[in-house]
Design an enzyme around this catalytic site. Structure first.
Site, PDB file in Angstrom:
ATOM      1  N   GLY A 255      -3.528  15.481   9.566  1.00 48.23           N
ATOM      2  CA  GLY A 255      -3.296  15.379   7.848  1.00 48.23           C
ATOM      3  C   GLY A 255      -2.044  16.242   7.637  1.00 48.23           C
TER       4      GLY A 255
ATOM      5  N   HIS B  49      -2.622  19.437  15.429  1.00 46.53           N
ATOM      6  CA  HIS B  49      -1.258  19.005  15.246  1.00 46.53           C
ATOM      7  C   HIS B  49      -0.436  20.393  14.359  1.00 46.53           C
ATOM      8  CE1 HIS B  49      -3.201  15.077  15.348  1.00 46.53           C
ATOM      9  NE2 HIS B  49      -2.353  14.453  14.884  1.00 46.53           N
TER      10      HIS B  49
ATOM     11  N   GLU C 226       5.519  19.265  13.228  1.00 44.45           N
ATOM     12  CA  GLU C 226       6.130  18.044  13.128  1.00 44.45           C
ATOM     13  C   GLU C 226       6.821  17.959  11.543  1.00 44.45           C
ATOM     14  OE1 GLU C 226       5.881  13.056  13.580  1.00 44.45           O
ATOM     15  OE2 GLU C 226       3.885  14.423  12.303  1.00 44.45           O
TER      16      GLU C 226
END
Length: 343
Positions: A173, A200, A203
């Site tokens: 998300g 994650h 990024e």
């Protein structure tokens, strides 16, 4: 053998791909008709056009619409089977696939997690029998959902699925405003049970996101991580510990991390001695496949066959398969590489 042919035929492993983000327009249309969900288009071609990436908000809109079409355990089994069929067609022999169970438990038809996992298990067994490929599941927390305590529920689901192909807790998300530190308790719970942390980070958000994933979530792999290059100290930490990065070049271009594949930081990551794997993320949404990712980077950076083989073996070694299984898979891949070179 021409390098393009070699890449298409070579065995592969994929570590960063989202099940919901892998749904092809044909399958989405089938799901929408089955569940009487109205889509922005009523043809495969129209859906392909709608899938075309424009910005992150549009991406989230597509993702939520896709999720709204998944209304039963049978739907989950269908998308998993279709995904695994596509992996087999690319000679992807092992995949570690991210799935977001809380979405289907809370926002849609409240599919019990036990039913979701049973559907995934049926698809997993089918793929092993039908294609001889393996898959493991990473259940992820959607970091923008509140209250953050829902992550504890996901953590408990990860633990409950450890003997049914679930290997890790992920964190997906929107990164901005949703730092890793918010989810420390959930990841601590999973790590204490002997499962992995694969969030994650790095990024859309910068190096601080990767630091949070390492220090607070004790990440064993980093989803993306490409913005680590903004912090030399972080680069040194990742290099020294050889923390694998799940790099998704086309995804990075679409989300504005790099202006083009040719300007992607992949060569700099390799030159810095970082541990890199190549992945597709949400393939149809970014109009790519894992095979395409290898073809694109080879063309852009004039990579040799040896470099491509090494990137594939990196993924094998970074997988969360048991050590003996990893070793046997690497031996098998080396043998297949040798046979392809002989051709």
């Amino acid at each position: 053998m021409h390098l393009e042919t070699f890449i298409r035929r070579m065995p592969k492993v994929e570590l960063h791909v989202h099940l919901e983000g892998s749904i092809q327009p044909e399958t989405l249309l089938q799901l929408a008709e089955r569940n009487q969900v109205t889509l922005p288009a009523t043809t495969v071609e129209g859906l392909r056009h709608w899938y075309t990436f424009t910005n992150f908000s549009h991406f989230i809109e597509i993702y939520l619409t896709i999720s709204s079409c998944i209304c039963s355990a049978e739907d989950i089994e269908l998308i998993a089977r279709e995904f695994l069929r596509g992996q087999a067609a690319q000679n992807i022999q092992h995949s570690e696939v991210t799935f977001t169970p809380y979405t289907h438990f809370s926002l849609n038809r409240k599919i019990p997690f036990e039913d979701q996992l049973a559907a995934l298990s049926r698809a997993r067994a089918w793929a092993a029998e039908e294609f001889g490929i393996s898959v493991s599941w990473v259940l992820d927390i959607s970091r923008n959902v509140r209250p953050v305590e829902h992550g504890l529920t996901v953590a408990d689901w990860v633990i409950s699925g450890k003997d049914q192909g679930v290997i890790a807790l992920g964190l997906g998300g929107p990164e901005s405003g949703n730092p890793p530190e918010l989810f420390a308790e959930a990841f601590d719970r999973v790590l204490a049970a002997g499962l992995a942390s694969v969030p994650h980070a790095g990024e859309v958000a910068g190096a601080e996101s990767v630091w949070g994933a390492l220090r607070t979530l004790k990440a064993q792999r980093i989803g993306h991580g490409v913005r680590c290059l903004e912090d030399p100290e972080l680069v040194a930490e990742l290099r020294q510990r050889q923390i694998p990065l799940e790099v998704c070049p086309t995804s990075n271009v679409c989300l504005g991390v790099a202006a083009s594949i040719a300007e992607h930081p992949l060569p700099r990551l390799l030159e810095a001695g970082l541990y890199v794997t190549i992945n597709s993320d949400d393939p149809p949404m970014f109009n790519t496949t894992l095979t395409d990712e290898y073809l694109k980077i080879t063309e852009a950076f004039h990579f040799s066959r040896e470099t491509i083989e090494q990137l594939v073996l990196n993924a094998v070694r970074a997988s969360l398969l048991p050590e003996l299984t990893r070793t046997k898979l690497e031996e098998k891949f080396r043998s297949e590489f040798s046979a392809l070179r002989g051709d």
